[in-house]
Scaffold this active site. Structure first.
Site, mmCIF file in Angstrom:
data_model
loop_
_atom_site.group_PDB
_atom_site.id
_atom_site.type_symbol
_atom_site.label_atom_id
_atom_site.label_comp_id
_atom_site.label_asym_id
_atom_site.label_seq_id
_atom_site.Cartn_x
_atom_site.Cartn_y
_atom_site.Cartn_z
ATOM 1 N N HIS A 50 -2.423 7.227 7.209
ATOM 2 C CA HIS A 50 -1.461 8.148 6.576
ATOM 3 C C HIS A 50 -2.136 9.459 6.171
ATOM 4 C CE1 HIS A 50 2.450 6.256 6.193
ATOM 5 N NE2 HIS A 50 1.925 5.127 5.742
ATOM 6 N N CYS A 76 6.381 -0.025 6.988
ATOM 7 C CA CYS A 76 5.952 1.123 6.184
ATOM 8 C C CYS A 76 7.120 1.569 5.320
ATOM 9 C CB CYS A 76 5.520 2.250 7.129
ATOM 10 S SG CYS A 76 4.945 3.718 6.281
ATOM 11 N N LEU A 77 6.850 1.852 4.055
ATOM 12 C CA LEU A 77 7.916 2.295 3.153
ATOM 13 C C LEU A 77 8.547 3.600 3.639
ATOM 14 C CD1 LEU A 77 6.393 1.523 -0.375
ATOM 15 C CD2 LEU A 77 7.954 0.136 0.994
ATOM 16 N N HIS A 82 -4.067 1.151 7.794
ATOM 17 C CA HIS A 82 -2.722 1.737 7.777
ATOM 18 C C HIS A 82 -2.655 2.911 6.796
ATOM 19 C CE1 HIS A 82 1.873 1.225 7.762
ATOM 20 N NE2 HIS A 82 1.648 2.047 6.744
ATOM 21 N N GLU A 83 -3.194 2.703 5.589
ATOM 22 C CA GLU A 83 -3.095 3.752 4.565
ATOM 23 C C GLU A 83 -4.007 4.944 4.878
ATOM 24 O OE1 GLU A 83 -0.593 3.571 2.736
ATOM 25 O OE2 GLU A 83 -0.195 1.452 3.073
ATOM 26 N N GLN A 122 3.054 9.970 1.292
ATOM 27 C CA GLN A 122 4.343 9.270 1.263
ATOM 28 C C GLN A 122 5.179 9.625 0.039
ATOM 29 O OE1 GLN A 122 2.464 5.204 2.143
ATOM 30 N NE2 GLN A 122 4.477 5.086 3.088
ATOM 31 N N GLY A 148 0.828 -1.200 0.000
ATOM 32 C CA GLY A 148 0.000 0.000 0.000
ATOM 33 C C GLY A 148 0.858 1.243 0.000
HETATM 34 CO CO CO Z 1 2.844 3.286 5.610
#
Ligand code: CO
Length: 151
Positions: free
Chosen positions: A134, A88-89, A130-131, A51, A46
């Site tokens: 963000h 998480c990226l 999670h997304e 991000q 995701g």
């Molecule tokens: Co993330």
């Protein structure tokens, strides 16, 4: 399409409340395409627009069942509970157990502005929560279990 630069923790854009998308145009389509390519390139499940430095309510998810694009997603309801590891990226190399709902119902718009409903269980529920976090400036480390083992 191109792979976008992923910003990491410490960048203030990750802590902003992202803005609602009002224009469903070519810029949005390009952003979505580039976000998908970026997610794929990083082997993520995701990615949220903040991000890649863009504070808009745009998310892409692929937990292995195909690409899902969500514009202006809203959580309608949650139920159950699951505890599992997250990464998480934007927080490279860090993983921790996070408690999430097991079932999530979301309402969102597609890239053309058409509204739709989506139900996610297990990993998809985790990815959705999670997304969407963000988009509200929340990172998984804020929700991580205290004292959880970090592999
Ligand atoms: Co993330």
């Amino acid at each position: 399409m191109s792979v976008l630069n992923v910003v990491t923790i410490g960048d203030p854009v990750l802590r902003e409340r992202a803005m609602e998308v009002k224009h469903f145009n070519n810029n949005l389509a390009r952003l979505l395409d580039n976000m998908s390519e970026t997610m794929e390139d990083h082997e993520g499940v995701g990615l949220a627009a903040p991000q890649v430095g863009i504070p808009k309510r745009v998310v892409v998810i692929d937990v292995g069942d195909g690409l899902i694009e969500l514009i202006n997603p809203v959580i309608e309801s949650t139920s159950g509970e699951q505890l599992g590891p997250e990464g998480c990226l934007s927080i490279p190399g860090e993983f921790a157990d996070v408690k999430r709902a097991r079932l999530v119902k979301v309402r969102a718009q597609d890239r053309f502005g058409e509204a739709f409903n989506l139900e996610g269980e297990d990993l998809l529920a985790r990815a959705l929560l999670h997304e969407i976090d963000h988009l509200n400036g929340v990172l998984f480390v804020d929700r991580a279990e205290k004292g959880a083992a970090k592999p």
